[in-house]
Design a protein around this motif. Structure first.
Motif, short mmCIF file in Angstrom:
data_model
loop_
_atom_site.label_atom_id
_atom_site.label_comp_id
_atom_site.label_asym_id
_atom_site.label_seq_id
_atom_site.Cartn_x
_atom_site.Cartn_y
_atom_site.Cartn_z
N ARG A 145 -8.33 -58.78 4.47
CA ARG A 145 -8.87 -58.67 3.12
C ARG A 145 -7.74 -58.87 2.12
N ARG A 146 -8.12 -59.12 0.85
CA ARG A 146 -7.14 -59.27 -0.23
C ARG A 146 -7.65 -58.53 -1.46
N GLU A 147 -6.83 -57.78 -2.10
CA GLU A 147 -7.24 -57.01 -3.28
C GLU A 147 -7.56 -57.95 -4.44
N GLY A 148 -8.62 -57.62 -5.20
CA GLY A 148 -8.94 -58.39 -6.39
C GLY A 148 -10.38 -58.85 -6.48
N PHE A 149 -11.28 -58.26 -5.65
CA PHE A 149 -12.67 -58.73 -5.64
C PHE A 149 -13.34 -58.60 -7.00
N GLU A 150 -13.15 -57.46 -7.69
CA GLU A 150 -13.88 -57.26 -8.94
C GLU A 150 -13.55 -58.34 -9.97
N ARG A 151 -12.30 -58.80 -10.00
CA ARG A 151 -11.94 -59.85 -10.96
C ARG A 151 -12.68 -61.16 -10.63
N VAL A 152 -12.72 -61.50 -9.34
CA VAL A 152 -13.42 -62.72 -8.94
C VAL A 152 -14.92 -62.58 -9.18
N ARG A 153 -15.47 -61.40 -8.84
CA ARG A 153 -16.90 -61.15 -9.09
C ARG A 153 -17.26 -61.37 -10.55
N ASP A 154 -16.42 -60.88 -11.46
CA ASP A 154 -16.72 -61.00 -12.88
C ASP A 154 -16.67 -62.45 -13.35
N VAL A 155 -15.77 -63.25 -12.77
CA VAL A 155 -15.74 -64.68 -13.10
C VAL A 155 -17.06 -65.33 -12.71
N VAL A 156 -17.52 -65.08 -11.47
CA VAL A 156 -18.76 -65.68 -10.99
C VAL A 156 -19.95 -65.18 -11.82
N THR A 157 -19.97 -63.87 -12.12
CA THR A 157 -21.09 -63.31 -12.89
C THR A 157 -21.17 -63.93 -14.27
N ARG A 158 -20.04 -64.07 -14.92
CA ARG A 158 -20.04 -64.64 -16.28
C ARG A 158 -20.57 -66.07 -16.27
N HIS A 159 -20.16 -66.86 -15.33
CA HIS A 159 -20.62 -68.25 -15.27
C HIS A 159 -22.09 -68.33 -14.83
N ARG A 160 -22.49 -67.46 -13.90
CA ARG A 160 -23.90 -67.47 -13.46
C ARG A 160 -24.83 -67.13 -14.62
N ARG A 161 -24.45 -66.14 -15.40
CA ARG A 161 -25.30 -65.74 -16.53
C ARG A 161 -25.30 -66.80 -17.64
#
Length: 909
Positions: free
Chosen positions: A532-548
């Protein structure tokens, strides 16, 4: 037909092609074909000289159509072909019979090239050049191939094709077949000795593989020696005579309607030689059109009846009546309880589902379970969750109201082959996901990738590879006009660079105290699985912003485009059918092109789809009694357990592969049980094995299907509280004798043996995946060959009572020499056809050993896992005064040369 001896072509009926061409020229009709004849002759000459003349480009996905191209056309020829053979141009001339989809045997036109360049594998490579073409937007090249070039080449290479397919059923059938080929060759002006090795009784079966290859080359040389323009024009003449004969057959009192004359074999002739124009055909035949003939040059534009409820207030005001009456009239028109159409209901449900889906991904956090399983797809598993997949996760994390809406709106479907009834849909959430299409495929996929890259244990693509990995749905969204911003991919690449370092995920950790003479210490043992690599929430927020942002800009228009495109395609197919047949389709015919759309947008109700496109339904569907006892996944899981299914983990796969394979086969049967229940509903009774397609499946019982089918049926009858199919007395008696019946098939496990009768024995290989050659090795009591001649294969198919065919080895046991102790049957991957192929779970074999007296043995080893390309299948060996067969299944990763060396065969470097 009314007598009219002035028509130039009537004396040509039954005449020699050269006579017909002379009459055609005298009537001034030949010049219309000059350009096409010259083009076809040039392409034929190029092919016979060894050059490829067609190319097939595979579609980007399993459902995407292929594309065919004719090679070597000049710019001027391409322009002319587009005007002559273009699909839309032909339809404007009335050729609505053009199939929307066709399987194009493009390999036929490249076979001469392949025979010269790749003689050992020409037929296999040519077969691979079949293309699944969509003629809705297909190219002119596809029509040119379908209508002119493929029929021409298939006639010329028919001897090669027939010999590759093997002999016909009986000697009389073979004589008739070859008599027809010889007649066609004489009419085309091809020398009689061209068929010397091919014709019936010509000794083809005595030729080894190189000899057969040389015979094919001699045939091509004989064809190349004939003027190609002669071959093309005489072949065209034969095609014209077929049109003339069809015209005469239907012209009882005058010219018949085109749809009465143009049978399926004649449709490509009209498209190829008359550009799809029936009136041009009549001009060629000097015949007037039928008084009722109507040439449809354009289809009406689709008119859809969706969204009328939103217009109710305006309609009421205009008509001066209460709005409630308008809603009541719309409900009556739509055949439902409200004025909302089935399509509108589903669009609203898809919006609600998307909002819940978006929220679930947006709040995903480290430490939570992966969201693999939030969207229902084809995957169905009954074992322990080892890779982050949770079956039916949507039922645990989405609001109950959203799930209930999906269950209600997508709970029923129509089966295309049984369209008279609407039946249960065991996978409503899967069908809903298909309805949403590429938008869901991409946005769910990229969110899962973000999770697995960061939280592990592994990801199929890094964040930097997302745009390539999901290219198929991204391309579909871009082509539809709803692209994903490229900024997303740049931000994902940046975010990946700022992720933390890789940390091993410890799956198991144990501490053991150890006592020694010099002291005690603790031994720590751990088993890691992925990272695993730390930093999921940052990547999640990028995807969420673009999806919305995408959903805010496009979602409503995207959903409208999804249903509108689907309904308009059905409407156009309906109009196309009417144009081609001069009558509307029956319900069964309508289902052939409308079922998928009805299942997605009207709950499988073809009548509702008819209403949506503004057409009257020819019949009403029945709603079958529901037999599915609950959710489809739960039913399949119960069937799996009832059939003897157990949980499969990595230990079982590694240590007991044959048990694991049986569980996989039971999983397949459990999933297929859902379709069985659908067929029960549609037919009103249990399906027969043929209706169900039982031959497609593996039946993991000693008696295979004969034993497994009754178990399967009775298991489902018990689970659904329905009556199992009744058995006749004969069937019951046969079942009770199954284990002792001489002809019953026995399954051998690896290493097991069985007695053979002292007669002929055949070992036949049934394979999947990569192409496989079968051969045999005659061995002495020392396990070695007497000489290289003891290898029996395609280049040396006979030796001392053992002979090989395409997929089988037959040994005449009474004829085997006394110094031969055993015969090893070998399966080897054809590495010239697929150089990188190995035996694995995709490329497998099963051996069926049979004898005339009734012996029937089956051996299906577990999939190979170590890169094997050769395997000893079975060994036929002497035992005392008789013979036995042993299931071997020994693989070699050193190739055929390694195996041959072990048997003492001299392998040339």
């Amino acid at each position: 037909m009314a007598s009219d001896l002035s028509r130039w072509w009537q004396p040509a009926l039954g005449a020699h092609p050269e006579e017909t061409l002379g009459l055609e020229a005298a009537a001034g009709q030949q010049q219309r074909f000059t350009r096409l004849d010259a083009l076809a002759a040039r392409l034929l000459a190029a092919a016979l000289a060894g050059r490829p003349v067609a190319s097939v480009v595979r579609g980007p996905g399993p459902q995407a159509p292929d594309r065919a191209e004719v090679l070597g056309l000049s710019a001027q020829e391409k322009t002319w072909c587009a005007e002559t053979f273009g699909v839309q141009e032909q339809q404007r001339r009335g050729a609505w019979y053009l199939p929307q989809k066709l399987s194009l045997k493009a390999g036929a036109v490249n076979l001469p090239h392949l025979v010269r360049e790749r003689p050992a594998h020409a037929l296999t490579l040519a077969a691979d050049d079949s293309a699944g073409i969509s003629l809705v937007d297909g190219s002119a090249d596809a029509v040119l191939l379908w209508s002119v070039l493929v029929p021409l080449f298939e006639t010329l290479i028919e001897p090669i094709r027939v010999r590759a397919a093997g002999p016909a059923k009986t000697i009389d059938d073979q004589r008739r077949l070859w008599s027809g080929i010889e007649d066609r060759y004489r009419l085309l002006g091809i020398a009689d000795d061209a068929l010397e090795a091919f014709r019936f009784g010509g000794g083809w079966h005595r030729l080894d593989r190189p000899g057969q290859q040389r015979a094919r080359l001699r045939l091509l040389d004989a064809l190349a020696a004939v003027d190609p323009l002669q071959l093309v024009t005489r072949h065209r003449s034969l095609q014209m005579m077929a049109v003339m004969a069809g015209f005469v057959k239907k012209a009882k009192t005058g010219t018949a309607l085109a749809r009465q004359i143009l049978t399926r074999p004649l449709q490509p002739v009209v498209s190829g030689y008359f550009a799809g124009d029936w009136l041009t055909v009549l001009d060629y035949l000097q015949a007037p059109p039928h008084p009722d003939e109507e040439v449809v040059t354009a289809l009406p534009e689709p008119r859809l009846y969706v969204g009328m409820s939103a217009q109710a207030a305006g309609m009421a005001a205009e008509a001066g009546i209460p709005e409630a009456e308008i809603h009541a009239m719309l409900a009556a028109f739509l055949g439902g309880p409200t004025s909302l159409s089935p399509v509108e209901e589903r669009v609203a449900a898809l919006r609600d589902w998307w909002a819940a889906f978006d929220h679930t991904h947006a709040v995903q956090r480290t430490g939570m379970r992966p969201l693999w399983g939030l969207v229902d797809n084809e995957l169905m598993a009954f074992g322990p969750d080892q890779y982050g997949f949770t079956q039916q996760l949507y039922r645990q994390v989405l609001p109950a109201s959203v799930n209930e809406q999906v269950d209600r709106l997508w709970q029923s479907v129509t089966l295309q082959r049984h369209a008279k009834s609407i039946v249960s849909n065991p996978r409503p959430h899967q069908l809903m996901a298909e309805t949403l299409g590429p938008a869901l495929e991409f946005w769910h996929g990229v969110a899962l990738t973000a999770w697995f890259v960061c939280e592990g244990p592994y990801s199929r693509t890094p964040l930097s590879g997302v745009s390539e990995y999901y290219s198929r749905p991204l391309t579909a969204l871009r082509d539809a006009g709803y692209p994903v911003s490229p900024d997303l991919f740049e931000e994902l690449r940046t975010a990946e660079r700022h992720l933390g370092p890789e940390e091993a995920i410890t799956k198991e950790r144990r501490e053991l105290p150890v006592e020694t003479d010099i002291g005690s210490f603790t031994l720590t043992m751990s088993h890691s699985s992925g990272s695993r690599r730390e930093g999921f929430e940052r990547v999640r927020d990028v995807v969420t912003r673009h999806r919305r942002a995408w959903a805010e800009q496009y979602l409503d228009a995207y959903l409208q485009q999804r249903w509108r495109t689907a309904l308009e395609d059905v409407a156009r197919s309906h109009h196309r059918f009417v144009a081609a047949k001069s009558r509307p389709p029956t319900l069964i015919q309508f289902a052939q092109f409308a079922t998928a759309t009805a299942n997605q947008w009207t709950g499988g109700d073809l009548g509702g789809l008819y209403t949506a496109i503004g057409e009257p339904a020819p019949a009403r569907q029945e709603r079958a009694v529901r037999l599915l006892p609950g959710d489809g996944c739960d039913v399949a899981r119960r069937v799996y357990t009832a059939l003897g299914g157990i949980a499969v983990d990595d230990d079982l796969r590694m240590n007991q592969p044959e048990v694991a394979q049986r569980q996989w086969q039971l999983t397949r049967l459990a999933v297929e049980s859902l379709r069985y229940l659908q067929l029960c509903e549609a037919l009103g009774q249990p399906p027969t094995p043929k209706q169900f397609g039982s031959a497609r499946l593996a039946w993991p019982w000693p008696g295979e299907e004969a034993e497994g089918w009754p178990v399967f049926q009775h298991t489902l009858a018990a689970l659904t509280s329905s009556s199992p199919p009744s058995k006749t007395a004969d069937a019951q008696a046969a079942e009770s004798r199954l284990a002792t019946l001489p002809g019953a098939r026995t399954t051998l496990t690896k290493g097991a043996n069985a007695r053979l009768e002292a007669e002929s024995v055949t070992v036949r290989l049934i394979t999947t995946g990569a192409p496989v050659d079968v051969s045999a090795v005659l061995l002495t009591s020392h396990g070695k060959v007497r000489g290289d001649h003891d290898l029996v294969f395609y280049n040396h198919p006979h030796q001392d009572g053992v002979h090989s065919t395409t997929a089988a080895i037959t040994a005449e046991l009474p004829q085997i020499p006394a110094d031969i102790h055993s015969i090893a049957v070998i399966a080897s991957i054809d590495l010239e056809a697929q150089p990188t192929a190995v035996f694995n779970q995709h490329s497998t074999w099963r051996a069926e050993t049979t004898q005339p007296s009734g012996t029937s043995l089956s051996f299906h080893p577990a999939p190979f896992t170590s890169g094997e390309t050769v395997s000893v299948v079975v060994e036929i060996y002497r035992q005392a005064a008789g013979w036995k067969v042993r299931a071997v299944g020994q693989g070699y990763d050193r190739g055929l040369a390694g195996m041959a060396t072990d048997f003492g065969i001299n392998v040339e470097p």
